[in-house]
Design a protein around this motif. Structure first.
Motif, PDB file in Angstrom:
ATOM      1  N   ALA A  53       0.800  -1.222   0.000  1.00 21.92           N
ATOM      2  CA  ALA A  53       0.000   0.000   0.000  1.00 21.92           C
ATOM      3  C   ALA A  53       0.840   1.282   0.000  1.00 21.92           C
ATOM      4  CB  ALA A  53      -0.970   0.002   1.175  1.00 21.92           C
ATOM      5  N   PRO A  54       1.932   1.377   0.759  1.00 22.22           N
ATOM      6  CA  PRO A  54       2.697   2.633   0.735  1.00 22.22           C
ATOM      7  C   PRO A  54       3.353   2.938  -0.615  1.00 22.22           C
ATOM      8  CG  PRO A  54       3.257   1.340   2.665  1.00 22.22           C
ATOM      9  CD  PRO A  54       2.426   0.473   1.791  1.00 22.22           C
ATOM     10  N   PHE A  55       3.481   1.941  -1.461  1.00 21.35           N
ATOM     11  CA  PHE A  55       4.190   2.115  -2.730  1.00 21.35           C
ATOM     12  C   PHE A  55       3.262   2.228  -3.937  1.00 21.35           C
ATOM     13  CE2 PHE A  55       6.737  -0.639   0.102  1.00 21.35           C
ATOM     14  CZ  PHE A  55       7.707   0.294   0.419  1.00 21.35           C
ATOM     15  N   ARG A  56       1.958   2.278  -3.735  1.00 16.97           N
ATOM     16  CA  ARG A  56       1.009   2.262  -4.850  1.00 16.97           C
ATOM     17  C   ARG A  56       1.133   3.487  -5.748  1.00 16.97           C
ATOM     18  NH1 ARG A  56      -3.833   0.163  -1.353  1.00 16.97           N
ATOM     19  NH2 ARG A  56      -3.313  -2.028  -1.399  1.00 16.97           N
ATOM     20  N   ASN A  57       1.394   4.651  -5.204  1.00 21.11           N
ATOM     21  CA  ASN A  57       1.414   5.877  -5.997  1.00 21.11           C
ATOM     22  C   ASN A  57       2.807   6.285  -6.434  1.00 21.11           C
ATOM     23  OD1 ASN A  57      -1.354   6.117  -5.738  1.00 21.11           O
ATOM     24  ND2 ASN A  57      -1.180   7.198  -3.801  1.00 21.11           N
ATOM     25  N   ASP A  58       3.777   5.450  -6.203  1.00 18.85           N
ATOM     26  CA  ASP A  58       5.142   5.764  -6.614  1.00 18.85           C
ATOM     27  C   ASP A  58       5.311   5.590  -8.115  1.00 18.85           C
ATOM     28  OD1 ASP A  58       5.898   6.325  -4.096  1.00 18.85           O
ATOM     29  OD2 ASP A  58       7.038   4.491  -3.759  1.00 18.85           O
ATOM     30  N   GLU A  59       6.038   6.516  -8.703  1.00 15.17           N
ATOM     31  CA  GLU A  59       6.386   6.407 -10.116  1.00 15.17           C
ATOM     32  C   GLU A  59       7.850   6.002 -10.200  1.00 15.17           C
ATOM     33  OE1 GLU A  59       5.613  10.016 -12.170  1.00 15.17           O
ATOM     34  OE2 GLU A  59       3.626  10.234 -11.300  1.00 15.17           O
TER      35      GLU A  59
END
Length: 62
Positions: free
Chosen positions: A46-52
């Motif tokens: 979940a903490p990495f879902r919006n990482d590009e």
């Protein structure tokens, strides 16, 4: 005649301890139930879902 503290102490020493132990066992069984691996893997990501990819390098250059 027993005072209130002694009555609550006896209840806490026996029944409440048993209830907390049963709650702990139920929680452990629920966490390790079959089919929950995908849910735990999804929650871990979940903490990495919006990482590009490369976003940290763009911020370092600015």
């Amino acid at each position: 005649m027993m005072d209130t503290y002694s009555i609550f102490r006896e209840i806490a020493d026996s029944w409440v301890l048993l209830a907390m132990f049963l709650f702990f066992i139920a929680t452990v069984l629920w966490v390790f139930r079959p089919g929950s691996r995908d849910l735990h893997r999804d929650a871990a990501q979940a903490p990495f879902r919006n990482d590009e990819p490369g976003a940290d390098m763009k911020e370092a250059r600015q």
